[in-house]
Design an enzyme around this catalytic site. Structure first.
Site, short mmCIF file in Angstrom:
data_model
loop_
_atom_site.label_atom_id
_atom_site.label_comp_id
_atom_site.label_asym_id
_atom_site.label_seq_id
_atom_site.Cartn_x
_atom_site.Cartn_y
_atom_site.Cartn_z
N LYS A 35 0.74 -1.20 0.11
CA LYS A 35 0.05 0.07 0.03
C LYS A 35 0.86 1.20 -0.03
O LYS A 35 0.37 2.30 -0.36
CB LYS A 35 -1.06 0.02 1.09
N GLU B 158 -7.56 13.25 -1.89
CA GLU B 158 -7.32 13.69 -0.58
C GLU B 158 -7.24 12.58 0.63
O GLU B 158 -6.67 12.47 1.32
CB GLU B 158 -8.11 14.72 -0.18
N ALA C 153 -5.39 3.15 16.20
CA ALA C 153 -4.98 4.02 15.16
C ALA C 153 -3.87 3.79 14.40
O ALA C 153 -3.06 4.77 13.94
CB ALA C 153 -4.49 5.14 16.24
N ARG D 36 -3.69 1.81 22.32
CA ARG D 36 -2.72 1.44 23.37
C ARG D 36 -1.70 2.58 23.26
O ARG D 36 -1.11 2.79 24.36
CB ARG D 36 -2.11 0.04 22.80
P1 ATR Z 1 -3.82 -1.93 10.29
O1 ATR Z 1 -3.23 -1.69 8.91
O2 ATR Z 1 -4.62 -3.44 10.34
O3 ATR Z 1 -4.33 -0.88 10.92
P2 ATR Z 1 -1.49 -1.46 11.76
O4 ATR Z 1 -1.28 -0.06 11.14
O5 ATR Z 1 -0.28 -2.31 12.11
O6 ATR Z 1 -2.47 -2.23 11.22
O7 ATR Z 1 -2.13 -1.00 13.23
C1 ATR Z 1 -2.38 -1.91 14.17
C2 ATR Z 1 -3.40 -1.24 15.14
O8 ATR Z 1 -3.93 -2.26 16.05
C3 ATR Z 1 -2.49 -0.10 16.12
O9 ATR Z 1 -3.68 0.71 16.58
C4 ATR Z 1 -2.29 -1.37 17.41
O10 ATR Z 1 -2.12 -0.51 18.35
P3 ATR Z 1 -0.75 0.18 18.88
O11 ATR Z 1 -0.58 1.21 18.11
O12 ATR Z 1 -0.74 0.47 20.23
O13 ATR Z 1 0.22 -1.01 18.60
C5 ATR Z 1 -3.64 -2.14 17.39
N1 ATR Z 1 -3.70 -3.19 18.26
C6 ATR Z 1 -2.86 -4.33 17.77
N2 ATR Z 1 -2.89 -5.23 18.77
C7 ATR Z 1 -3.66 -5.04 19.45
C8 ATR Z 1 -4.28 -5.36 20.74
N3 ATR Z 1 -3.89 -6.69 21.29
N4 ATR Z 1 -5.01 -4.98 21.77
C9 ATR Z 1 -5.26 -3.39 21.36
N5 ATR Z 1 -4.61 -2.93 20.34
C10 ATR Z 1 -4.02 -3.54 19.42
#
Ligand code: ATR
Length: 277
Positions: free
Chosen positions: A66, A78, A128, A152
């Site tokens: 991506k 945008e 996020a 988190r």
């Molecule tokens: P995606 O493209 O699927 O959004 P990513 O950009 O790697 O994947 O983001 C993963 C998201 O899931 C993040 O917000 C992550 O939180 P952190 O930024 O704090 O790491 C969140 N995430 C992943 N596993 C989690 C869990 N077990 N509990 C809470 N949040 C989780």
């Protein structure tokens, strides 16, 4: 001549896109083919160059490309810029147009298929990362009363809230917070945009957020009753959804962008739905 499209990724065999676009093409009478294109890491630009040289008209892009697609594009919408990621490309001569339809697909599924409005509602977005980022601008366009982004790592949630403020959100309308801050708050709609469900994990969200919740939505697709959906169900949420509608709607947006005709998504959703048990 039959127009060529493909989805590019690695791995890619699991992709439902050829099935979805094949069903759309048949239903709308479009003369097109849509194939899988597995490409080695680092091979994105070369593979797309070759596809364009062979009269390729457009592509869907999935992990891990991506960001490569973002860099490869000559024009970015945008929402693609805001998401920082691209999931659809359109080739027009030397131009490579880039889009991200994940967020609009999600909103369309919620407001049209599930018949739930976000306007004036209190909305909780868990996560996020890339998925949450893609949803931000389309959510804002729905004018929720309040959008709380919980993550988190708090700084990533605050960063998204700051982006929303720059995009014209009213003061206090979009807030970033950590999970502990959710105690005592309730929401009308709760979205799980974390990647926790992909590993069968539960984000540490307190069940009390669901006290007055009409819809719990898991962006991941095809995982059945994930720990997040189970928590919502046990807390009394009547309507549960996974990302099958989002998947179908983002595909329909890309199809309309490429072909100028928007397909009906109901047959695709019925075909791909997995029971939430
Ligand atoms: P995606 O493209 O699927 O959004 P990513 O950009 O790697 O994947 O983001 C993963 C998201 O899931 C993040 O917000 C992550 O939180 P952190 O930024 O704090 O790491 C969140 N995430 C992943 N596993 C989690 C869990 N077990 N509990 C809470 N949040 C989780």
């Amino acid at each position: 001549m039959t127009d060529r499209y493909a989805v590019i990724g690695n791995p890619i065999q699991q992709s439902k896109s050829p099935l979805i676009h094949g069903m759309f093409a048949q239903a709308t009478g479009q003369d097109m083919e849509y194939t899988l294109l597995e490409t080695p890491l680092g091979g994105f630009a070369g593979a797309v160059d070759a596809f364009r040289a062979a009269a390729g008209k457009g592509m869907n892009v999935t992990a891990p490309f991506k960001l490569d697609a973002f860099a490869y594009a000559t024009e970015r919408s945008e929402r693609a810029q805001l998401a920082g990621a691209v999931n659809a490309l359109k080739f027009e001569g030397a131009q490579v147009l880039a889009e991200n339809f994940d967020g609009v697909g999600l909103v369309r599924d919620v407001t049209h298929n599930l018949q739930r409005q976000l306007k004036g509602r209190r909305v909780l977005l868990l996560g996020a990362g890339g998925a949450a980022r893609g949803a931000l601008l389309p959510f804002l366009a729905q004018q929720p009363d309040r959008l709380v982004i919980c993550n988190r790592s708090l700084e990533k949630a605050l960063e998204l809230a700051a982006i929303a403020a720059k995009q014209g959100a009213a003061p206090g309308q979009v807030l970033g917070c950590s999970y502990a801050d959710l105690d005592g708050q309730t929401f009308d709609v709760v979205f799980n945009a974390t990647s926790a469900s992909l590993r069968g994990e539960l984000p540490p969200v307190p069940a009390t957020v669901f006290a007055n919740c009409g819809l719990a939505y898991e962006l991941a697709y095809g995982k059945g009753l994930t720990p997040f959906l189970r928590l919502a169900q046990n807390a009394g949420v009547k309507r549960l959804a996974d990302g099958v509608g989002m998947l179908a709607e983002q595909a329909a947006e890309a199809f309309a962008w490429w072909r100028g005709v928007r397909p009906d998504t109901r047959a695709v959703i019925a075909r791909l739905s997995v029971a939430l048990v």
